[in-house]
Design a protein around this motif. Structure first.
Motif, PDB file in Angstrom:
ATOM      1  N   PHE A 184       0.843  -1.278  -0.083  1.00 21.05           N
ATOM      2  CA  PHE A 184       0.088  -0.128   0.031  1.00 21.05           C
ATOM      3  C   PHE A 184       0.950   1.328  -0.158  1.00 21.05           C
ATOM      4  O   PHE A 184       1.073   2.017  -1.064  1.00 21.05           O
ATOM      5  N   LEU A 185       1.554   1.450   1.039  1.00 20.16           N
ATOM      6  CA  LEU A 185       2.338   2.651   1.385  1.00 20.16           C
ATOM      7  C   LEU A 185       3.233   2.972   0.228  1.00 20.16           C
ATOM      8  O   LEU A 185       3.461   4.166  -0.289  1.00 20.16           O
ATOM      9  N   HIS A 186       4.001   2.110  -0.503  1.00 16.01           N
ATOM     10  CA  HIS A 186       5.029   2.515  -1.310  1.00 16.01           C
ATOM     11  C   HIS A 186       4.656   2.043  -2.861  1.00 16.01           C
ATOM     12  O   HIS A 186       5.402   1.941  -3.683  1.00 16.01           O
ATOM     13  N   SER A 187       3.502   1.661  -2.839  1.00 14.88           N
ATOM     14  CA  SER A 187       2.899   1.408  -4.305  1.00 14.88           C
ATOM     15  C   SER A 187       2.508   2.385  -5.316  1.00 14.88           C
ATOM     16  O   SER A 187       2.628   3.661  -4.917  1.00 14.88           O
ATOM     17  N   LEU A 188       2.740   2.223  -6.416  1.00 16.63           N
ATOM     18  CA  LEU A 188       2.422   2.958  -7.533  1.00 16.63           C
ATOM     19  C   LEU A 188       0.926   2.925  -8.113  1.00 16.63           C
ATOM     20  O   LEU A 188       0.478   1.531  -8.055  1.00 16.63           O
ATOM     21  N   VAL A 189       0.304   3.853  -8.441  1.00 17.29           N
ATOM     22  CA  VAL A 189      -1.065   3.824  -8.822  1.00 17.29           C
ATOM     23  C   VAL A 189      -1.380   3.700 -10.629  1.00 17.29           C
ATOM     24  O   VAL A 189      -2.340   3.173 -11.039  1.00 17.29           O
ATOM     25  N   TYR A 316       5.344  16.831   4.449  1.00 21.65           N
ATOM     26  CA  TYR A 316       5.927  16.007   3.778  1.00 21.65           C
ATOM     27  C   TYR A 316       6.039  16.377   2.186  1.00 21.65           C
ATOM     28  O   TYR A 316       6.409  15.505   1.253  1.00 21.65           O
ATOM     29  N   LEU A 317       5.897  17.699   2.013  1.00 21.87           N
ATOM     30  CA  LEU A 317       5.682  18.173   0.597  1.00 21.87           C
ATOM     31  C   LEU A 317       4.577  17.246  -0.195  1.00 21.87           C
ATOM     32  O   LEU A 317       5.031  17.215  -1.644  1.00 21.87           O
ATOM     33  N   ILE A 318       3.568  16.807   0.049  1.00 24.80           N
ATOM     34  CA  ILE A 318       2.571  16.030  -0.545  1.00 24.80           C
ATOM     35  C   ILE A 318       2.270  16.580  -1.665  1.00 24.80           C
ATOM     36  O   ILE A 318       1.911  17.901  -1.582  1.00 24.80           O
ATOM     37  N   ASP A 319       1.940  15.905  -2.749  1.00 27.25           N
ATOM     38  CA  ASP A 319       1.497  16.508  -4.037  1.00 27.25           C
ATOM     39  C   ASP A 319       0.019  15.694  -4.259  1.00 27.25           C
ATOM     40  O   ASP A 319       0.310  14.796  -4.562  1.00 27.25           O
ATOM     41  N   THR A 325      -2.585  10.522  -9.445  1.00 26.63           N
ATOM     42  CA  THR A 325      -2.279   9.720 -10.855  1.00 26.63           C
ATOM     43  C   THR A 325      -1.038   8.879 -10.841  1.00 26.63           C
ATOM     44  O   THR A 325      -0.666   8.302 -11.469  1.00 26.63           O
ATOM     45  N   VAL A 326      -0.033   9.029  -9.825  1.00 27.66           N
ATOM     46  CA  VAL A 326       1.216   8.325  -9.820  1.00 27.66           C
ATOM     47  C   VAL A 326       1.354   7.462  -8.629  1.00 27.66           C
ATOM     48  O   VAL A 326       1.642   6.268  -8.664  1.00 27.66           O
ATOM     49  N   SER A 327       1.528   7.948  -7.211  1.00 32.84           N
ATOM     50  CA  SER A 327       1.820   7.192  -6.272  1.00 32.84           C
ATOM     51  C   SER A 327       0.676   7.123  -5.168  1.00 32.84           C
ATOM     52  O   SER A 327      -0.067   8.067  -5.143  1.00 32.84           O
ATOM     53  N   PHE A 328       0.444   6.199  -4.565  1.00 33.61           N
ATOM     54  CA  PHE A 328      -0.380   5.917  -3.394  1.00 33.61           C
ATOM     55  C   PHE A 328      -0.363   7.060  -2.429  1.00 33.61           C
ATOM     56  O   PHE A 328      -1.508   7.413  -2.094  1.00 33.61           O
ATOM     57  N   THR A 329       0.906   7.538  -2.297  1.00 33.69           N
ATOM     58  CA  THR A 329       0.776   8.753  -0.958  1.00 33.69           C
ATOM     59  C   THR A 329       0.911  10.016  -1.609  1.00 33.69           C
ATOM     60  O   THR A 329       0.537  11.149  -1.000  1.00 33.69           O
ATOM     61  N   ALA A 336      10.683   8.930   3.285  1.00 32.31           N
ATOM     62  CA  ALA A 336       9.937   9.928   3.583  1.00 32.31           C
ATOM     63  C   ALA A 336       8.450   9.530   3.912  1.00 32.31           C
ATOM     64  O   ALA A 336       7.682   9.847   4.772  1.00 32.31           O
ATOM     65  N   GLN A 337       7.968   8.612   2.978  1.00 28.89           N
ATOM     66  CA  GLN A 337       6.842   7.947   3.199  1.00 28.89           C
ATOM     67  C   GLN A 337       6.901   7.041   4.569  1.00 28.89           C
ATOM     68  O   GLN A 337       5.686   7.072   5.371  1.00 28.89           O
ATOM     69  N   ASP A 338       7.667   6.497   4.961  1.00 26.38           N
ATOM     70  CA  ASP A 338       7.935   5.646   6.250  1.00 26.38           C
ATOM     71  C   ASP A 338       7.777   6.775   7.362  1.00 26.38           C
ATOM     72  O   ASP A 338       7.003   6.198   8.470  1.00 26.38           O
ATOM     73  N   ALA A 339       8.684   7.759   7.252  1.00 28.81           N
ATOM     74  CA  ALA A 339       8.520   8.690   8.386  1.00 28.81           C
ATOM     75  C   ALA A 339       7.188   9.332   8.636  1.00 28.81           C
ATOM     76  O   ALA A 339       6.586   9.516   9.746  1.00 28.81           O
TER      77      ALA A 339
END
Length: 468
Positions: A184-189, A316-319, A325-329, A336-339
């Motif tokens: 989930f956390l590190h996946s791409l969409v 976390y500079l979330i976009d 369109t690109v990443s799950f987070t 950074a995703q883990d943190a």
């Protein structure tokens, strides 16, 4: 879940706490060698296990780690003058060597015995493997350094970085041992990696509920997680947890090996040190450049600091468009995703409110290992790790099949052989795995016999009553 008492036991690491006493039995990785000042250069601050310290090199190049506060009236030695063999407090000129001895006390009479009676609190320090190690425990029980594989390699084979994390060490480390989140956390969409074994590949994408097996070791455990590849086969990864705050994650076959260290700064913040290394050859400039930029195994930081670029205070500079369109987070970078998921739970997560599932078995095993060792330490039982450094000469190693280790993968550590255990030996072959990851298991006559007796022991599923 944990009771408040157990949560405090797990997370409090000051000098007078059970967990703090346990951690002080071990050498503590404190900073990278590159961060240690040169001889006679200004001291630098270091916060470690709730203690405020300063680090410096004297004129002869010896490393000193002292209590930050001058024993005279508490002024900070960070502002002191590092000169002629010691650090001099600028308040009254008292001067201290790397061992804490007071070398000069100019405000007292030259024949005063006071200088010989006053010492700054000092901790032994060593540099090995690109890391400054500090021993904060009983001086009469100072152990050898742990026999991590990278400590004996040439500097050209190793890269180490350090960064800050704004949460307690335990919840930061839990994220490393929790393999179920990867899908989930590190996946791409928008795509799936061509390599099935990549974190964004088919194995992680198709089976988000891996099967777990926990294998105890004399100084931690192996966290074995297997994902269904087809109706009869699983892809296994074997992670290492080593007391009190070390983790090893299996690299992709083409990638460098790594060890991460989750070291308490205080109860609400921690240091993360990451050592990436190649035993068989020097590191390539391409991978060094990526790591220095904070890519892959390392964290992106503000240049010249240990402060991450993507942090809680900037979301976390979330976009959000990238998230669609690109990443799950929508957050760039695995570190950074883990943190984000660790820090957003608060500096010390309230574990009385959590609801654990089968995917949390490694997290439960880690908590139990630490809490049981801390309680035993209070009762006078010293952990095995500090006095048996070869227990740390292990690997989390990717390999393609459940076969016996090759002779060239067996190495000698302090007179004891450390050979990799195949998936068959871990009891995984009955699952008909084709991609089992091999782990290095130290062999010591007494401890290995005990390890073999408990080799197939699997901690029970999370039991709220027992956890409380």
């Amino acid at each position: 879940m944990l009771s408040k008492e157990n949560n405090d036991l797990l997370t409090r690491t000051g000098p007078d706490t059970p967990m703090g006493r346990l951690m002080r039995c071990f050498w503590t990785p404190a900073m990278t060698e590159a961060e240690v000042p040169a001889a006679d250069e200004a001291p630098v601050r270091l916060q470690l296990l709730g203690e405020a310290l300063v680090v410096f090199r004297d004129t002869e190049g010896r490393v000193g780690v002292l209590d930050q506060h001058c024993p005279h009236r508490g002024a900070s030695l960070f502002f002191g003058r590092n000169e002629e063999g010691g650090v001099r407090c600028v308040y009254h000129g008292w001067k201290f060597g790397v061992d804490g001895e007071c070398l000069d006390m100019p405000t007292e009479a030259s024949d005063s015995p006071m200088r010989c009676k006053v010492r700054a609190r000092a901790y032994p320090a060593r540099i090995a493997g690109g890391v400054l190690w500090v021993y904060m425990g009983d001086p009469d029980k100072m152990p050898p350094l742990p026999d991590f594989e990278w400590l004996g390699l040439p500097s050209s084979h190793v890269y180490v970085s350090r960064w800050e994390q704004d949460c307690n060490y335990a919840q930061a480390m839990e994220g490393e041992l929790d393999s179920a989140h990867v899908g989930f956390l590190h996946s791409l969409v928008d795509k799936t990696h061509d390599d099935d074994r990549a974190l964004t590949g088919r194995f992680f994408k198709n089976d988000k509920a891996p099967l777990w097996k926990i294998v105890p070791t004399p100084s931690g455990f192996l966290a074995c997680n297997g994902r269904r590849v087809d109706e009869s086969q699983r892809y296994w990864r074997v992670n290492q947890f080593l007391l009190p705050f070390y983790t090893m994650i299996p690299p992709h076959p083409a990638e460098a090996r790594l060890v991460r260290m989750w070291v308490p700064m205080n109860d609400e913040r921690c240091w993360v040190l990451c050592a990436t290394f190649r035993p068989d050859r020097p590191l390539e400039e391409k991978e060094l450049t990526a790591w220095r930029n904070g890519d892959y195994a390392h964290r992106r930081v503000i240049p010249g600091t240990t402060r991450p670029t993507e942090r809680l205070d900037n979301d976390y500079l979330i976009d959000r468009q990238q998230q669609k369109t690109v990443s799950f987070t929508g957050i760039a970078g695995i570190r950074a995703q883990d943190a984000m998921v660790s820090e957003s739970a608060g500096p010390i997560v309230d574990r009385t409110r959590e609801h654990l599932g089968s995917s949390d078995r490694a997290v439960v095993a880690m908590r139990r290992s630490l809490m049981e060792a801390a309680r035993a330490c209070v009762d006078g039982q010293r952990p095995a790790g500090p006095d048996h450094p070869y227990l740390y000469g292990v690997r989390a190693t990717p390999d393609g099949s459940a076969r016996k280790p090759r002779p060239d993968r067996v190495r000698r550590a302090h007179g004891h052989r450390a050979s990799q255990g195949s998936a068959s030996r871990l009891g995984l072959s009955r699952l008909q795995t084709t991609a089992a990851q091999e782990a290095t298991t130290p062999r010591c006559p007494a401890l290995h016999a005990k390890h073999q007796e408990t080799h197939d022991e699997i901690p029970p599923m999370p039991d709220p009553a027992r956890e409380r």
